[in-house]
Design a protein around this motif. Structure first.
Motif, PDB file in Angstrom:
ATOM      1  N   UNK A   1       2.735 -36.662   1.281  1.00 57.11           N
ATOM      2  CA  UNK A   1       2.654 -37.746   2.260  1.00 57.11           C
ATOM      3  C   UNK A   1       3.188 -37.296   3.613  1.00 57.11           C
ATOM      4  N   UNK A   2       2.810 -38.054   4.626  1.00 59.39           N
ATOM      5  CA  UNK A   2       3.302 -37.910   6.002  1.00 59.39           C
ATOM      6  C   UNK A   2       3.136 -36.502   6.580  1.00 59.39           C
ATOM      7  N   UNK A   3       1.924 -35.942   6.544  1.00 59.53           N
ATOM      8  CA  UNK A   3       1.734 -34.603   7.110  1.00 59.53           C
ATOM      9  C   UNK A   3       1.880 -34.608   8.636  1.00 59.53           C
ATOM     10  N   UNK A   4       2.463 -33.564   9.154  1.00 58.37           N
ATOM     11  CA  UNK A   4       2.574 -33.352  10.598  1.00 58.37           C
ATOM     12  C   UNK A   4       2.165 -31.915  10.890  1.00 58.37           C
ATOM     13  N   UNK A   5       1.141 -31.761  11.716  1.00 55.51           N
ATOM     14  CA  UNK A   5       0.614 -30.449  12.068  1.00 55.51           C
ATOM     15  C   UNK A   5       0.817 -30.224  13.552  1.00 55.51           C
ATOM     16  N   UNK A   6       1.265 -29.022  13.916  1.00 56.18           N
ATOM     17  CA  UNK A   6       1.387 -28.695  15.323  1.00 56.18           C
ATOM     18  C   UNK A   6       1.172 -27.203  15.532  1.00 56.18           C
ATOM     19  N   UNK A   7       0.813 -26.880  16.766  1.00 55.48           N
ATOM     20  CA  UNK A   7       0.638 -25.487  17.167  1.00 55.48           C
ATOM     21  C   UNK A   7       1.796 -25.118  18.072  1.00 55.48           C
ATOM     22  N   UNK A   8       2.394 -23.994  17.789  1.00 54.33           N
ATOM     23  CA  UNK A   8       3.535 -23.501  18.541  1.00 54.33           C
ATOM     24  C   UNK A   8       3.172 -22.129  19.098  1.00 54.33           C
ATOM     25  N   UNK A   9       4.095 -21.499  19.795  1.00 59.91           N
ATOM     26  CA  UNK A   9       3.827 -20.186  20.384  1.00 59.91           C
ATOM     27  C   UNK A   9       3.525 -19.119  19.337  1.00 59.91           C
ATOM     28  N   UNK A  10       3.973 -19.325  18.093  1.00 58.68           N
ATOM     29  CA  UNK A  10       3.779 -18.299  17.072  1.00 58.68           C
ATOM     30  C   UNK A  10       2.719 -18.661  16.036  1.00 58.68           C
ATOM     31  N   UNK A  11       2.034 -19.774  16.185  1.00 62.45           N
ATOM     32  CA  UNK A  11       0.979 -20.131  15.245  1.00 62.45           C
ATOM     33  C   UNK A  11       0.961 -21.622  14.933  1.00 62.45           C
ATOM     34  N   UNK A  12       0.413 -21.967  13.780  1.00 60.65           N
ATOM     35  CA  UNK A  12       0.307 -23.352  13.345  1.00 60.65           C
ATOM     36  C   UNK A  12       1.355 -23.653  12.275  1.00 60.65           C
ATOM     37  N   UNK A  13       1.867 -24.877  12.297  1.00 65.82           N
ATOM     38  CA  UNK A  13       2.885 -25.297  11.339  1.00 65.82           C
ATOM     39  C   UNK A  13       2.484 -26.645  10.755  1.00 65.82           C
ATOM     40  N   UNK A  14       2.793 -26.840   9.473  1.00 67.52           N
ATOM     41  CA  UNK A  14       2.541 -28.098   8.790  1.00 67.52           C
ATOM     42  C   UNK A  14       3.776 -28.438   7.976  1.00 67.52           C
ATOM     43  N   UNK A  15       4.309 -29.634   8.167  1.00 67.12           N
ATOM     44  CA  UNK A  15       5.367 -30.140   7.304  1.00 67.12           C
ATOM     45  C   UNK A  15       4.839 -31.407   6.633  1.00 67.12           C
ATOM     46  N   UNK A  16       5.251 -31.598   5.386  1.00 67.15           N
ATOM     47  CA  UNK A  16       4.851 -32.794   4.657  1.00 67.15           C
ATOM     48  C   UNK A  16       5.830 -33.075   3.534  1.00 67.15           C
ATOM     49  N   UNK A  17       5.909 -34.356   3.184  1.00 62.01           N
ATOM     50  CA  UNK A  17       6.726 -34.744   2.051  1.00 62.01           C
ATOM     51  C   UNK A  17       5.991 -34.403   0.766  1.00 62.01           C
ATOM     52  N   UNK A  18       6.719 -33.915  -0.229  1.00 64.30           N
ATOM     53  CA  UNK A  18       6.102 -33.509  -1.488  1.00 64.30           C
ATOM     54  C   UNK A  18       6.978 -33.926  -2.664  1.00 64.30           C
ATOM     55  N   UNK A  19       6.341 -34.079  -3.813  1.00 67.23           N
ATOM     56  CA  UNK A  19       7.072 -34.420  -5.031  1.00 67.23           C
ATOM     57  C   UNK A  19       7.043 -33.235  -5.990  1.00 67.23           C
ATOM     58  N   UNK A  20       8.226 -32.867  -6.486  1.00 68.37           N
ATOM     59  CA  UNK A  20       8.318 -31.797  -7.476  1.00 68.37           C
ATOM     60  C   UNK A  20       7.918 -32.332  -8.850  1.00 68.37           C
ATOM     61  N   UNK A  21       7.644 -31.429  -9.769  1.00 73.13           N
ATOM     62  CA  UNK A  21       7.275 -31.831 -11.131  1.00 73.13           C
ATOM     63  C   UNK A  21       8.349 -32.675 -11.812  1.00 73.13           C
TER      64      UNK A  21
END
Length: 55
Positions: free
Chosen positions: A13-33
């Protein structure tokens, strides 16, 4: 992603994608097993500029 990383469920849930000086980044909430939650940070560094195709 075609499937969740090992150790994680398919609940993301809640993905956030952005481009920075060194490439692309994605953060998101995740559920472990085990049902606990965490934040994943995925990055793709040093992407070359796309090439334009001519026909």
């Amino acid at each position: 992603m075609e499937q969740p990383p090992a150790g994680y469920t398919s609940h993301f849930r809640d993905p956030r994608l952005w481009r920075d000086w060194d490439g692309f980044h994605l953060v998101l909430g995740a559920q472990r097993n085990n049902g606990s939650g965490t934040v994943l940070h995925l990055s793709l560094i040093h992407i070359s500029e796309p090439t334009r195709r001519t026909q």
